[in-house]
Design a protein around this motif. Structure first.
Motif, PDB file in Angstrom:
ATOM      1  N   UNK A  53       0.822  -1.216   0.000  1.00 18.52           N
ATOM      2  CA  UNK A  53       0.000   0.000   0.000  1.00 18.52           C
ATOM      3  C   UNK A  53       0.857   1.268   0.000  1.00 18.52           C
ATOM      4  N   UNK A  54       0.452   2.235  -0.830  1.00 25.20           N
ATOM      5  CA  UNK A  54       1.129   3.523  -0.864  1.00 25.20           C
ATOM      6  C   UNK A  54       0.709   4.354   0.341  1.00 25.20           C
ATOM      7  N   UNK A  55       1.627   5.144   0.856  1.00 27.39           N
ATOM      8  CA  UNK A  55       1.352   6.012   1.994  1.00 27.39           C
ATOM      9  C   UNK A  55       0.968   7.400   1.495  1.00 27.39           C
ATOM     10  N   UNK A  56      -0.154   7.912   1.981  1.00 28.80           N
ATOM     11  CA  UNK A  56      -0.608   9.249   1.617  1.00 28.80           C
ATOM     12  C   UNK A  56       0.293  10.266   2.299  1.00 28.80           C
ATOM     13  N   UNK A  57       0.877  11.174   1.508  1.00 27.43           N
ATOM     14  CA  UNK A  57       1.814  12.152   2.050  1.00 27.43           C
ATOM     15  C   UNK A  57       1.200  13.540   2.185  1.00 27.43           C
ATOM     16  N   UNK A  58       0.055  13.768   1.563  1.00 26.54           N
ATOM     17  CA  UNK A  58      -0.605  15.064   1.680  1.00 26.54           C
ATOM     18  C   UNK A  58      -0.968  15.642   0.335  1.00 26.54           C
ATOM     19  N   UNK A  59      -1.587  16.807   0.374  1.00 24.37           N
ATOM     20  CA  UNK A  59      -1.967  17.517  -0.840  1.00 24.37           C
ATOM     21  C   UNK A  59      -0.971  18.646  -1.053  1.00 24.37           C
ATOM     22  N   UNK A  60      -0.375  18.676  -2.241  1.00 26.12           N
ATOM     23  CA  UNK A  60       0.641  19.675  -2.544  1.00 26.12           C
ATOM     24  C   UNK A  60       0.168  20.569  -3.678  1.00 26.12           C
ATOM     25  N   UNK A  61       0.475  21.868  -3.565  1.00 25.49           N
ATOM     26  CA  UNK A  61       0.069  22.847  -4.573  1.00 25.49           C
ATOM     27  C   UNK A  61       1.298  23.333  -5.325  1.00 25.49           C
ATOM     28  N   UNK A  62       1.209  23.317  -6.636  1.00 29.90           N
ATOM     29  CA  UNK A  62       2.289  23.753  -7.504  1.00 29.90           C
ATOM     30  C   UNK A  62       1.791  24.895  -8.375  1.00 29.90           C
ATOM     31  N   UNK A  63       2.703  25.773  -8.800  1.00 30.25           N
ATOM     32  CA  UNK A  63       2.323  26.789  -9.767  1.00 30.25           C
ATOM     33  C   UNK A  63       3.494  27.069 -10.689  1.00 30.25           C
ATOM     34  N   UNK A  80      -0.374  29.414 -13.847  1.00 25.07           N
ATOM     35  CA  UNK A  80      -1.146  28.174 -13.780  1.00 25.07           C
ATOM     36  C   UNK A  80      -0.908  27.517 -12.422  1.00 25.07           C
ATOM     37  N   UNK A  81      -1.978  27.215 -11.697  1.00 24.64           N
ATOM     38  CA  UNK A  81      -1.868  26.579 -10.381  1.00 24.64           C
ATOM     39  C   UNK A  81      -2.548  25.222 -10.426  1.00 24.64           C
ATOM     40  N   UNK A  82      -1.901  24.218  -9.859  1.00 25.54           N
ATOM     41  CA  UNK A  82      -2.445  22.863  -9.800  1.00 25.54           C
ATOM     42  C   UNK A  82      -2.280  22.316  -8.389  1.00 25.54           C
ATOM     43  N   UNK A  83      -3.156  21.418  -8.002  1.00 28.19           N
ATOM     44  CA  UNK A  83      -3.102  20.779  -6.701  1.00 28.19           C
ATOM     45  C   UNK A  83      -3.158  19.270  -6.907  1.00 28.19           C
ATOM     46  N   UNK A  84      -2.280  18.516  -6.233  1.00 25.39           N
ATOM     47  CA  UNK A  84      -2.212  17.069  -6.389  1.00 25.39           C
ATOM     48  C   UNK A  84      -2.096  16.387  -5.036  1.00 25.39           C
ATOM     49  N   UNK A  85      -2.695  15.192  -4.926  1.00 22.50           N
ATOM     50  CA  UNK A  85      -2.474  14.326  -3.782  1.00 22.50           C
ATOM     51  C   UNK A  85      -1.224  13.510  -4.060  1.00 22.50           C
ATOM     52  N   UNK A  86      -0.334  13.416  -3.078  1.00 26.06           N
ATOM     53  CA  UNK A  86       0.945  12.737  -3.252  1.00 26.06           C
ATOM     54  C   UNK A  86       0.948  11.451  -2.434  1.00 26.06           C
ATOM     55  N   UNK A  87       1.290  10.342  -3.096  1.00 31.59           N
ATOM     56  CA  UNK A  87       1.408   9.037  -2.458  1.00 31.59           C
ATOM     57  C   UNK A  87       2.820   8.518  -2.669  1.00 31.59           C
ATOM     58  N   UNK A  88       3.400   7.892  -1.639  1.00 30.96           N
ATOM     59  CA  UNK A  88       4.771   7.397  -1.698  1.00 30.96           C
ATOM     60  C   UNK A  88       4.793   5.930  -1.285  1.00 30.96           C
ATOM     61  N   UNK A  89       5.560   5.117  -2.027  1.00 33.12           N
ATOM     62  CA  UNK A  89       5.733   3.718  -1.664  1.00 33.12           C
ATOM     63  C   UNK A  89       6.779   3.630  -0.552  1.00 33.12           C
ATOM     64  N   UNK A  90       6.430   3.041   0.591  1.00 28.70           N
ATOM     65  CA  UNK A  90       7.400   2.955   1.686  1.00 28.70           C
ATOM     66  C   UNK A  90       8.537   1.977   1.415  1.00 28.70           C
ATOM     67  N   UNK A  91       8.368   1.110   0.422  1.00 29.13           N
ATOM     68  CA  UNK A  91       9.382   0.094   0.134  1.00 29.13           C
ATOM     69  C   UNK A  91      10.391   0.556  -0.908  1.00 29.13           C
ATOM     70  N   UNK A  92       9.904   1.032  -2.067  1.00 28.14           N
ATOM     71  CA  UNK A  92      10.823   1.394  -3.156  1.00 28.14           C
ATOM     72  C   UNK A  92      10.982   2.902  -3.349  1.00 28.14           C
ATOM     73  N   UNK A  93      10.116   3.712  -2.734  1.00 30.55           N
ATOM     74  CA  UNK A  93      10.225   5.160  -2.837  1.00 30.55           C
ATOM     75  C   UNK A  93       9.543   5.760  -4.055  1.00 30.55           C
ATOM     76  N   UNK A  94       8.810   4.958  -4.817  1.00 29.67           N
ATOM     77  CA  UNK A  94       8.091   5.475  -5.988  1.00 29.67           C
ATOM     78  C   UNK A  94       7.069   6.512  -5.544  1.00 29.67           C
ATOM     79  N   UNK A  95       6.961   7.589  -6.304  1.00 23.34           N
ATOM     80  CA  UNK A  95       6.032   8.676  -5.995  1.00 23.34           C
ATOM     81  C   UNK A  95       4.923   8.683  -7.038  1.00 23.34           C
ATOM     82  N   UNK A  96       3.695   8.817  -6.590  1.00 23.57           N
ATOM     83  CA  UNK A  96       2.528   8.890  -7.474  1.00 23.57           C
ATOM     84  C   UNK A  96       1.765  10.168  -7.179  1.00 23.57           C
TER      85      UNK A  96
END
Length: 102
Positions: A53-63, A80-96
């Motif tokens: 399971x991926x770990x939810x890291x929070x909502x991040x805002x980029x512009x 241009x402003x965008x907001x994304x939910x960030x998920x991280x794999x605790x095993x391999x470090x992959x970011x989604x």
């Protein structure tokens, strides 16, 4: 292109999940994504590499764009402003990144 056996939609060869009905070609079944926490709409998503399971890291805002001196706040209206939910794999470090539900 391959056809989904569940809904008969065309799916790219390099995709492992049907875009229309969430049919998983590797598991040969429809995958359900369930909300873990209704308030934050945190999803229970597994890492595609590690199957943990991926770990939810929070909502991040980029512009895009920079501030220009004293007119910085005026030019912020044109960036241009965008907001994304960030998920991280605790095993391999992959970011989604996922777009948050409205």
């Amino acid at each position: 292109m391959k056809n989904c056996p569940n809904c008969k939609s065309e799916v790219e060869d390099n995709f492992n999940l049907c875009w229309n009905c969430n049919y998983s070609f590797s598991e040969n079944k429809v995958v359900e994504f369930e909300d873990v926490d209704e308030k934050q709409s945190v999803k229970a998503i597994d890492c595609l590499r590690c199957k943990v399971p991926l770990a939810f890291s929070g909502n991040f805002k980029f512009h895009e764009g920079t501030r220009y001196g004293i007119f910085g706040n005026v030019f912020e209206a044109f960036t241009n402003r965008e907001s994304f939910d960030l998920y991280i794999c605790p095993k391999c470090g992959k970011v989604e990144f996922f777009s948050p539900e409205i």
